[in-house]
Design a protein around this motif. Structure first.
Motif, PDB file in Angstrom:
ATOM      1  N   PRO A   6       0.810  -1.108   0.017  1.00  0.00           N
ATOM      2  CA  PRO A   6       0.069  -0.014   0.066  1.00  0.00           C
ATOM      3  C   PRO A   6       0.929   1.287  -0.144  1.00  0.00           C
ATOM      4  CG  PRO A   6      -0.784  -1.580   1.395  1.00  0.00           C
ATOM      5  CD  PRO A   6       0.480  -2.175   1.361  1.00  0.00           C
ATOM      6  N   LEU A   7       0.208   2.232  -0.474  1.00  0.00           N
ATOM      7  CA  LEU A   7       1.258   3.417  -0.854  1.00  0.00           C
ATOM      8  C   LEU A   7       1.496   4.207   0.337  1.00  0.00           C
ATOM      9  CD1 LEU A   7       2.408   5.802  -2.420  1.00  0.00           C
ATOM     10  CD2 LEU A   7       0.104   6.889  -2.690  1.00  0.00           C
ATOM     11  N   GLU A   8       0.435   4.177   1.334  1.00  0.00           N
ATOM     12  CA  GLU A   8       0.610   4.469   2.889  1.00  0.00           C
ATOM     13  C   GLU A   8       1.796   3.962   3.557  1.00  0.00           C
ATOM     14  OE1 GLU A   8      -3.614   5.328   1.376  1.00  0.00           O
ATOM     15  OE2 GLU A   8      -2.265   3.396   1.309  1.00  0.00           O
ATOM     16  N   ALA A   9       1.780   2.596   3.433  1.00  0.00           N
ATOM     17  CA  ALA A   9       2.829   1.923   4.030  1.00  0.00           C
ATOM     18  C   ALA A   9       4.175   2.162   3.509  1.00  0.00           C
ATOM     19  CB  ALA A   9       2.609   0.252   3.867  1.00  0.00           C
ATOM     20  N   ARG A  10       4.271   2.419   2.188  1.00  0.00           N
ATOM     21  CA  ARG A  10       5.721   2.802   1.494  1.00  0.00           C
ATOM     22  C   ARG A  10       6.129   4.017   2.202  1.00  0.00           C
ATOM     23  NH1 ARG A  10       4.206   3.112  -4.298  1.00  0.00           N
ATOM     24  NH2 ARG A  10       2.010   1.834  -3.995  1.00  0.00           N
ATOM     25  N   ILE A  11       5.145   5.135   2.404  1.00  0.00           N
ATOM     26  CA  ILE A  11       5.621   6.246   2.868  1.00  0.00           C
ATOM     27  C   ILE A  11       5.813   6.213   4.201  1.00  0.00           C
ATOM     28  CG2 ILE A  11       4.383   8.634   3.531  1.00  0.00           C
ATOM     29  CD1 ILE A  11       2.563   8.411   1.060  1.00  0.00           C
ATOM     30  N   VAL A  12       5.092   5.493   5.091  1.00  0.00           N
ATOM     31  CA  VAL A  12       5.438   5.281   6.516  1.00  0.00           C
ATOM     32  C   VAL A  12       7.056   4.607   6.631  1.00  0.00           C
ATOM     33  CG1 VAL A  12       5.008   4.501   8.608  1.00  0.00           C
ATOM     34  CG2 VAL A  12       3.071   5.626   7.360  1.00  0.00           C
ATOM     35  N   CYS A  13       7.091   3.687   5.620  1.00  0.00           N
ATOM     36  CA  CYS A  13       8.322   2.834   5.695  1.00  0.00           C
ATOM     37  C   CYS A  13       9.482   4.056   5.459  1.00  0.00           C
ATOM     38  CB  CYS A  13       8.317   1.920   4.546  1.00  0.00           C
ATOM     39  SG  CYS A  13      10.245   1.215   4.415  1.00  0.00           S
ATOM     40  N   VAL A  14       9.691   4.818   4.539  1.00  0.00           N
ATOM     41  CA  VAL A  14      10.639   5.992   4.470  1.00  0.00           C
ATOM     42  C   VAL A  14      10.875   6.720   5.609  1.00  0.00           C
ATOM     43  CG1 VAL A  14      11.188   8.168   3.136  1.00  0.00           C
ATOM     44  CG2 VAL A  14      10.617   5.714   1.890  1.00  0.00           C
ATOM     45  N   CYS A  15       9.538   7.144   6.075  1.00  0.00           N
ATOM     46  CA  CYS A  15       9.731   8.098   7.256  1.00  0.00           C
ATOM     47  C   CYS A  15      10.205   7.505   8.594  1.00  0.00           C
ATOM     48  CB  CYS A  15       8.387   8.666   7.689  1.00  0.00           C
ATOM     49  SG  CYS A  15       7.695   9.490   6.270  1.00  0.00           S
ATOM     50  N   ASP A  16       9.832   6.088   8.612  1.00  0.00           N
ATOM     51  CA  ASP A  16      10.235   5.389   9.748  1.00  0.00           C
ATOM     52  C   ASP A  16      11.785   5.203   9.933  1.00  0.00           C
ATOM     53  OD1 ASP A  16      10.018   3.689  12.278  1.00  0.00           O
ATOM     54  OD2 ASP A  16       9.919   1.904  10.849  1.00  0.00           O
ATOM     55  N   SER A  17      12.351   4.724   8.844  1.00  0.00           N
ATOM     56  CA  SER A  17      13.838   4.588   8.429  1.00  0.00           C
ATOM     57  C   SER A  17      14.567   5.886   8.673  1.00  0.00           C
ATOM     58  CB  SER A  17      14.025   4.098   6.981  1.00  0.00           C
ATOM     59  OG  SER A  17      13.350   2.819   6.865  1.00  0.00           O
TER      60      SER A  17
END
Length: 432
Positions: free
Chosen positions: A357-368
């Motif tokens: 999901p796009l939302e999960a891809r965004i959070v992945c980058v922010c979390d990293s």
């Protein structure tokens, strides 16, 4: 729309009243003579009649007669301020008159009856050489208004006089001048406009009442929505604080990820609603860590395979904790998929590319980014240059290239600095 219609109708009524007033102040003239054909279609006319028994001869050879006039008005409007000019023979004399103010002009040829010849006041009346009589409406007498034909029990208006002339005479040449009274109520348009204005006013009143009622309800629902929003905010903040409090090294992590995620959503031209939701997704992404033991979260050394499996289990735990939160269905999906990698090497379902999901891809980058940009128990935070290199290196493997590029832009333009220093204790910072 209703207000515009009411304004339009009111202006129309004003113009209609002005029209009636103008028409009521316009004088008109009607001429009739011996050749005039009198019919009911003629608007205004007068018929003078002299019965045979109302003629009498005088000893001086003159004649006296009673002239009875019938004033007809075949219109729907009253006729007022009238003046009637009647052609008469020279040498006439008027003895008396009724229902009009007379303006008499006498000739030098005196046709005075014998019974008046000894009165000096009659001698003084013979000065003009005119040969007409002017009859005028009596200003103070409303009875002398010539009423229209549509009045109940309509009868012609009666006027007349006793007149002496050198010979027998019949009135034929008449000029009538006056004005019609155009009462607004005489025209159906007046009642149509009044009815339309009344309906418009009633409709406007109903709309105002509805608007007031709706406004009160809206205000109530706004207050209720604010209360509900505050409850959601406080609940999310509480959950985020539970997670972040487990590890002093990660305090404020969830809130910063929420802000980073919303900033990326803004730069991707997402709607305001989607930006708000990205904030919540970022705030709740690590909620599953509540189920991970402190010994593993605080361990400074390298994790064993079993310990790492426990860490990875937080995504499934978070999904199960949020599965009943149906108001934002994507919330649980982000909790489960924010550690998936673009190349499929992540966990827990090994999704890849657009499957994530796009939302999960965004959070992945922010979390990293936040993980690399903060001190952890197992290492100090990384330099910004190093973080940028890491994103470039892992773009297309770990991270969605498009989102990684946006994060690099945020690092380079230093917009992340404001987020890094936010107050994690202030409630206002938890409002999306």
């Amino acid at each position: 729309m209703t207000l515009t219609l009411l304004l339009f109708l009111s202006i129309g009524l004003v113009f209609f009243l002005l029209y009636c007033n103008r028409k009521s102040n316009t004088y008109v003239t009607f001429v009739q003579d011996a050749n005039t054909i009198i019919t009911d279609e003629r608007e205004i006319y007068i018929e003078f009649d002299t019965p045979h028994d109302k003629w009498w001869p005088e000893s001086n050879g003159t004649y006296g007669a009673q002239f009875n006039g019938k004033f007809f008005n075949n219109t729907n409007h009253s006729f007022t301020d009238w003046t009637v000019k009647v052609q008469v023979p020279k040498g006439y004399w008027v003895d008396s008159n009724w229902n009009f103010d007379g303006e008499f002009h006498y000739s030098e040829t005196k046709a005075i009856p014998e019974n008046h010849s000894n009165y000096p006041e009659y001698e003084n009346q013979f000065e003009d050489l005119e040969d007409f009589i002017i009859m005028k409406k009596i200003p103070t007498n409303m009875v002398t208004v010539v009423h229209p034909s549509n009045v109940y029990n309509h009868e012609p208006f009666m006027l007349g006089m006793i007149m002496y002339t050198p010979k027998r005479f019949f009135i034929r040449n008449i000029t009538i001048t006056g004005r019609f009274i155009y009462e607004p109520k005489d025209n159906p348009l007046y009642f149509i406009l009044l009815s339309a204005i009344g309906i418009s006013l009633l409709s406007l009143s109903v709309l105002i009442i509805i608007q007031i009622t709706v406004s009160r309800k809206v205000k109530y629902y706004e207050l209720r929505q604010k209360l509900d929003s505050d409850i959601i905010i406080q609940s999310f903040k509480t959950f985020a604080n539970f997670v972040d409090a487990r590890d002093p090294y990660t305090r404020g992590h969830s809130l910063r990820v929420a802000y980073y995620a919303r900033e990326i959503a803004t730069r991707m031209n997402m709607s305001e609603q989607e930006q708000m939701e990205m904030f919540w997704f970022g705030l709740m992404h690590d909620v599953g860590k509540i189920g991970v033991s402190d010994s593993i979260l605080h361990k400074p050394a390298k994790l064993t395979s079993d310990e790492y499996d426990q860490i990875k289990s937080h995504v499934q735990t978070g999904y199960e904790m949020l599965v009943d939160f149906t108001a934002m269905p994507m919330l649980k999906e982000v909790a489960k998929s924010h550690h998936e990698h673009w190349d499929g090497s992540g966990y827990c379902e090994h999704l890849k590319g657009q499957e994530i999901p796009l939302e999960a891809r965004i959070v992945c980058v922010c979390d990293s980014f936040d993980a690399m940009n903060t001190d952890r128990c197992y290492r100090p935070k990384m330099d910004r240059e190093k973080i940028v290199e890491e994103f470039k290196k892992c773009s297309g493997t770990f991270y969605d290239p498009k989102i990684a590029k946006i994060m690099i832009e945020m690092i380079n333009d230093r917009s992340v600095d404001k987020i890094e220093s936010i107050d994690t204790m202030s409630d206002i910072n938890y409002k999306a």
